[in-house]
Design a protein around this motif. Structure first.
Motif, short mmCIF file in Angstrom:
data_model
loop_
_atom_site.label_atom_id
_atom_site.label_comp_id
_atom_site.label_asym_id
_atom_site.label_seq_id
_atom_site.Cartn_x
_atom_site.Cartn_y
_atom_site.Cartn_z
N GLY A 444 -64.80 25.59 45.12
CA GLY A 444 -64.25 26.33 46.26
C GLY A 444 -62.86 25.93 46.69
N LEU A 445 -62.17 25.08 45.94
CA LEU A 445 -60.87 24.60 46.39
C LEU A 445 -59.75 25.64 46.28
CD1 LEU A 445 -60.71 20.87 45.24
CD2 LEU A 445 -61.85 21.92 47.19
N PHE A 446 -59.95 26.66 45.46
CA PHE A 446 -58.92 27.69 45.33
C PHE A 446 -59.20 28.92 46.19
CE2 PHE A 446 -58.11 25.33 41.37
CZ PHE A 446 -56.73 25.23 41.42
N ASP A 447 -60.31 28.90 46.95
CA ASP A 447 -60.59 30.03 47.84
C ASP A 447 -59.47 30.16 48.87
OD1 ASP A 447 -62.92 30.43 46.48
OD2 ASP A 447 -64.22 29.47 47.95
N PRO A 448 -59.07 31.39 49.24
CA PRO A 448 -59.68 32.68 48.88
C PRO A 448 -59.05 33.35 47.66
CG PRO A 448 -58.05 32.99 50.60
CD PRO A 448 -58.03 31.53 50.27
N TYR A 449 -58.32 32.59 46.83
CA TYR A 449 -57.58 33.20 45.72
C TYR A 449 -58.25 32.98 44.37
CZ TYR A 449 -54.00 32.87 49.36
OH TYR A 449 -53.30 32.95 50.54
N SER A 450 -59.47 32.48 44.34
CA SER A 450 -60.09 32.07 43.08
C SER A 450 -60.08 33.16 42.02
CB SER A 450 -61.53 31.61 43.33
OG SER A 450 -61.54 30.38 44.00
N SER A 451 -60.37 34.39 42.40
CA SER A 451 -60.45 35.47 41.41
C SER A 451 -59.09 35.87 40.88
CB SER A 451 -61.16 36.69 42.02
OG SER A 451 -60.43 37.17 43.15
N ASP A 452 -58.02 35.44 41.56
CA ASP A 452 -56.65 35.80 41.16
C ASP A 452 -55.88 34.62 40.57
OD1 ASP A 452 -56.82 38.51 42.05
OD2 ASP A 452 -56.59 37.79 44.11
N ILE A 453 -56.58 33.54 40.26
CA ILE A 453 -55.93 32.37 39.67
C ILE A 453 -56.62 32.03 38.35
CG2 ILE A 453 -55.60 29.88 39.91
CD1 ILE A 453 -55.06 30.27 42.84
N GLN A 454 -55.82 31.89 37.30
CA GLN A 454 -56.33 31.50 35.99
C GLN A 454 -55.92 30.04 35.76
OE1 GLN A 454 -58.28 33.75 34.66
NE2 GLN A 454 -57.64 35.28 36.16
N VAL A 455 -56.86 29.12 35.93
CA VAL A 455 -56.49 27.70 35.85
C VAL A 455 -56.18 27.26 34.43
CG1 VAL A 455 -57.76 27.12 37.94
CG2 VAL A 455 -58.89 26.91 35.72
N THR A 456 -56.58 28.05 33.43
CA THR A 456 -56.22 27.73 32.04
C THR A 456 -54.72 27.93 31.80
OG1 THR A 456 -57.13 29.92 31.55
CG2 THR A 456 -58.44 28.02 30.89
N GLU A 457 -54.01 28.48 32.79
CA GLU A 457 -52.55 28.61 32.72
C GLU A 457 -51.84 27.40 33.29
OE1 GLU A 457 -50.11 31.19 31.72
OE2 GLU A 457 -51.81 31.37 30.37
N PHE A 458 -52.57 26.43 33.85
CA PHE A 458 -51.96 25.27 34.51
C PHE A 458 -51.71 24.15 33.50
CE2 PHE A 458 -52.83 25.62 39.28
CZ PHE A 458 -53.05 26.99 39.25
N THR A 459 -50.54 23.52 33.62
CA THR A 459 -50.27 22.27 32.92
C THR A 459 -50.74 21.11 33.80
OG1 THR A 459 -48.06 21.98 33.87
CG2 THR A 459 -48.23 23.30 31.84
N ILE A 460 -50.67 19.89 33.28
CA ILE A 460 -51.03 18.73 34.10
C ILE A 460 -50.07 18.59 35.28
CG2 ILE A 460 -51.25 16.22 34.10
CD1 ILE A 460 -52.25 16.41 31.23
N LYS A 461 -48.80 18.91 35.07
CA LYS A 461 -47.86 18.88 36.19
C LYS A 461 -48.26 19.89 37.26
CE LYS A 461 -43.03 19.56 37.47
NZ LYS A 461 -41.67 19.95 37.02
N ASP A 462 -48.67 21.08 36.84
CA ASP A 462 -49.11 22.09 37.81
C ASP A 462 -50.29 21.57 38.62
OD1 ASP A 462 -47.21 23.88 36.79
OD2 ASP A 462 -48.62 24.69 35.32
N ALA A 463 -51.17 20.79 37.98
CA ALA A 463 -52.36 20.27 38.66
C ALA A 463 -51.98 19.23 39.70
CB ALA A 463 -53.33 19.68 37.64
N TYR A 464 -51.16 18.24 39.33
CA TYR A 464 -50.86 17.20 40.32
C TYR A 464 -49.85 17.67 41.36
CZ TYR A 464 -46.81 15.56 37.38
OH TYR A 464 -45.65 15.44 36.65
N SER A 465 -49.24 18.86 41.15
CA SER A 465 -48.36 19.43 42.17
C SER A 465 -49.13 20.15 43.27
CB SER A 465 -47.36 20.40 41.52
OG SER A 465 -46.51 19.74 40.62
N LEU A 466 -50.40 20.48 43.04
CA LEU A 466 -51.21 21.14 44.07
C LEU A 466 -51.28 20.27 45.32
CD1 LEU A 466 -54.14 22.37 41.79
CD2 LEU A 466 -52.60 23.87 43.12
N ASN A 467 -51.26 20.89 46.49
CA ASN A 467 -51.29 20.11 47.73
C ASN A 467 -52.72 19.81 48.16
OD1 ASN A 467 -52.07 22.64 48.58
ND2 ASN A 467 -50.75 22.68 50.40
N PHE A 468 -53.50 19.31 47.23
CA PHE A 468 -54.90 18.96 47.47
C PHE A 468 -55.08 17.47 47.81
CE2 PHE A 468 -56.84 22.41 44.45
CZ PHE A 468 -56.44 23.39 45.33
N PHE A 469 -54.03 16.68 47.69
CA PHE A 469 -54.22 15.24 47.66
C PHE A 469 -53.77 14.56 48.95
CE2 PHE A 469 -53.43 16.86 43.34
CZ PHE A 469 -54.69 16.63 42.81
#
Length: 530
Positions: A444-469
């Motif tokens: 549920g961390l990408f809600d409400p955009y989950s259906s519009d986000i393809q996480v297989t398009e993310f690099t590792i940089k894209d992952a650690y750039s998320l403001n989840f931390f």
């Protein structure tokens, strides 16, 4: 008795002087034609002179060929400037000397205006069905024979698109020097480690500042929670070399990743896509923390540097642990996501390829690899490219031809976003970071955009750039960065050098995130909302 310094130069200082003087000659002769070019006679010099000059003039990147044109007919000639010969043109003459259904062809190359009498140019020639090479050191018209086309598809392709021509910009000697630079990246030696560090410093601007001892943190696992992200950087051996190239093209300062999970009894586990099982296969695995950490401390010979990125409290509260475990267990034992590995990096036609890389060169490398390792090539890209075309079972040459038939290009095909729900012949395909982000998505961390986000398009940089931390240093674990005089915004728990994660924890999720982002070194500029 007081001694006086000798006026006789040491052998090392003499070699440095000769090397510097030789570099002066190289620079001085760039603008004029001379009987010989100083660079061309480097093999005749002592290695303590020649290698410093080669290191200055050439690097690992010089190993990559540059696309200079495609020759398809006398009416459609390719014209370019070479590294040795400054005026070059090429055209294809079709013939049927073998009496076969589609015949063959002769590639004509007219080369002239050499900058010296001792230089040469080295070329690769490619169609979707073959790759060959040749070199030239005499000004005249040369020919390269294609005795017989593979069939109608290759004949039509060459007739319409031509034979692709690639120049080794560094020349024969520079290419050998570049090979010397690339080889150690993959060796499990201190030489290899230093080569990886030097490459990343030169091409990415990485710092690799030394950390004070101890280089391993004394962790208490009760301060690690479900969803906490593990960013891993390997700097020697096979994986170290691969990660170095991955970091260079993507802008990520980590090359591998894993995620923490706690079960209902409070036991800590690590989920990792890319774990090597007993059969030597790279798979998704759910491992007890103790087993995973023991391996990283004592068995992983790639000298891994590891950082723990804790989720911030409001994100942790949102994290659906039950859904995360259901997803993790459904993927346990599945193959590593080789199918879509390269597609998280390539989003644009021209904005993801560090020069001289481009879509032409990618196609040629794929062609070579498909001939050498057809099963591996099918796993790495053929299935994924078929999905982008909506076809099944086409091999790489047929894929390239089909994309051209549709009025598109192979470069366009590479940029079509991966879809998280695509099912491959061996199941869902997730790289190390895609596995984690799919888990985040299920949790549920990408809600409400989950259906519009393809996480297989993310690099590792894209992952650690998320403001989840975690952004509040006072809430980091008590042992975080213990003993280091520099307080990082995350917890480095292993490594001799201080880890860097540019743009860490800065980006909120949005629809179609990371589907059209450039990534050119050394700045890796990323437009807003790409």
């Amino acid at each position: 008795m007081e001694s006086f310094p000798s006026t006789k130069p040491s052998s090392s200082s003499y070699s440095i002087f000769v090397a510097q003087f030789f570099l002066f000659l190289v620079c001085a002769t760039q603008a004029i034609k001379t009987p010989f070019h100083p660079r061309d006679v480097l093999p005749l010099l002592p290695k303590e002179v020649s290698w410093p000059v080669l290191d200055y003039l050439n690097g690992a990147v010089d190993l990559l060929p540059t696309f200079v044109g495609a020759a398809s007919s006398p009416e459609n000639t390719a014209v370019w400037k070479g590294a040795c010969f400054y005026e070059n043109e090429a055209w294809m003459e079709f013939h049927n000397k073998t009496g076969s259904q589609f015949g063959g062809g002769t590639l004509h190359l007219k080369i002239s205006k050499a900058h010296s009498w001792t230089c040469m140019d080295l070329y690769l020639f490619a169609t979707p069905y073959r790759v060959t090479w040749d070199y030239y050191f005499v000004s005249r018209e040369h020919t390269l024979e294609f005795e017989e086309w593979e069939g109608r598809a290759e004949y039509e392709y060459v007739k319409n698109k031509g034979v692709s021509i690639f120049l080794m910009q560094a020349g024969m000697l520079g290419t050998l020097s570049a090979l010397w630079d690339v080889f150690p990246l993959f060796t499990n030696t201190k030489w290899g480690e230093n080569s990886n560090l030097a490459f990343l410093k030169k091409h990415m601007g990485a710092n690799f500042e030394a950390r004070p001892l101890p280089w391993v943190t004394n962790i208490t696992v009760d301060e690690i929670h479900s969803g906490d992200f593990l960013a891993i950087s390997k700097i020697r051996g096979r994986w170290g070399g691969f990660e170095t190239l991955e970091k260079w093209v993507s802008g990520a300062y980590a090359g591998h990743s894993a995620v923490c999970l706690r079960d209902s009894e409070g036991k800590l586990w690590v989920g990792e896509s890319g774990h090597e099982n007993e059969e030597g296969e790279d798979v998704v695995a759910i491992l007890p923390w103790e087993e995973w950490w023991e391996f990283e401390l004592n068995e992983d010979d790639s000298n891994p540097h590891i950082a723990l990125l804790p989720l911030r409290p409001e994100i942790r509260a949102k994290f659906n642990e039950t859904a995360a475990w259901e997803y993790a267990l459904s993927m346990d034992g599945q193959p590593y996501g080789y199918h879509n590995l390269i597609f998280s990096w390539i989003d644009t036609i021209n904005g993801n390829f560090p020069p001289p890389l481009d879509a032409h060169l990618v196609a040629s490398v794929m062609t070579i690899w498909s001939q050498m390792q057809p099963t591996y090539a099918a796993n790495m890209w053929n299935e994924a490219l078929n999905k982008r075309l909506g076809t099944e079972g086409l091999d790489l040459p047929a894929i390239i031809v089909e994309s051209e038939k549709r009025g598109s290009s192979f470069g366009d095909l590479l940029t079509i976003p991966e879809q998280d729900d695509w099912l491959y012949s061996d199941g869902k395909s997730t790289s190390c970071v895609a596995f984690i982000l799919e888990m985040y998505k299920e949790a549920g961390l990408f809600d409400p955009y989950s259906s519009d986000i393809q996480v297989t398009e993310f690099t590792i940089k894209d992952a650690y750039s998320l403001n989840f931390f975690e952004s509040n240093a006072s809430r980091l674990p008590s042992w975080c960065n213990d003993g280091d005089d520099v307080k990082l915004p995350f917890c480095q728990i292993k490594g001799q050098y201080r880890m860097e994660l540019p743009e860490y924890n800065t980006m909120a999720p949005y629809p179609h995130m990371n589907e059209r982002c450039p990534s050119l070194p050394p700045d890796y500029f990323r437009p807003q909302d790409c």
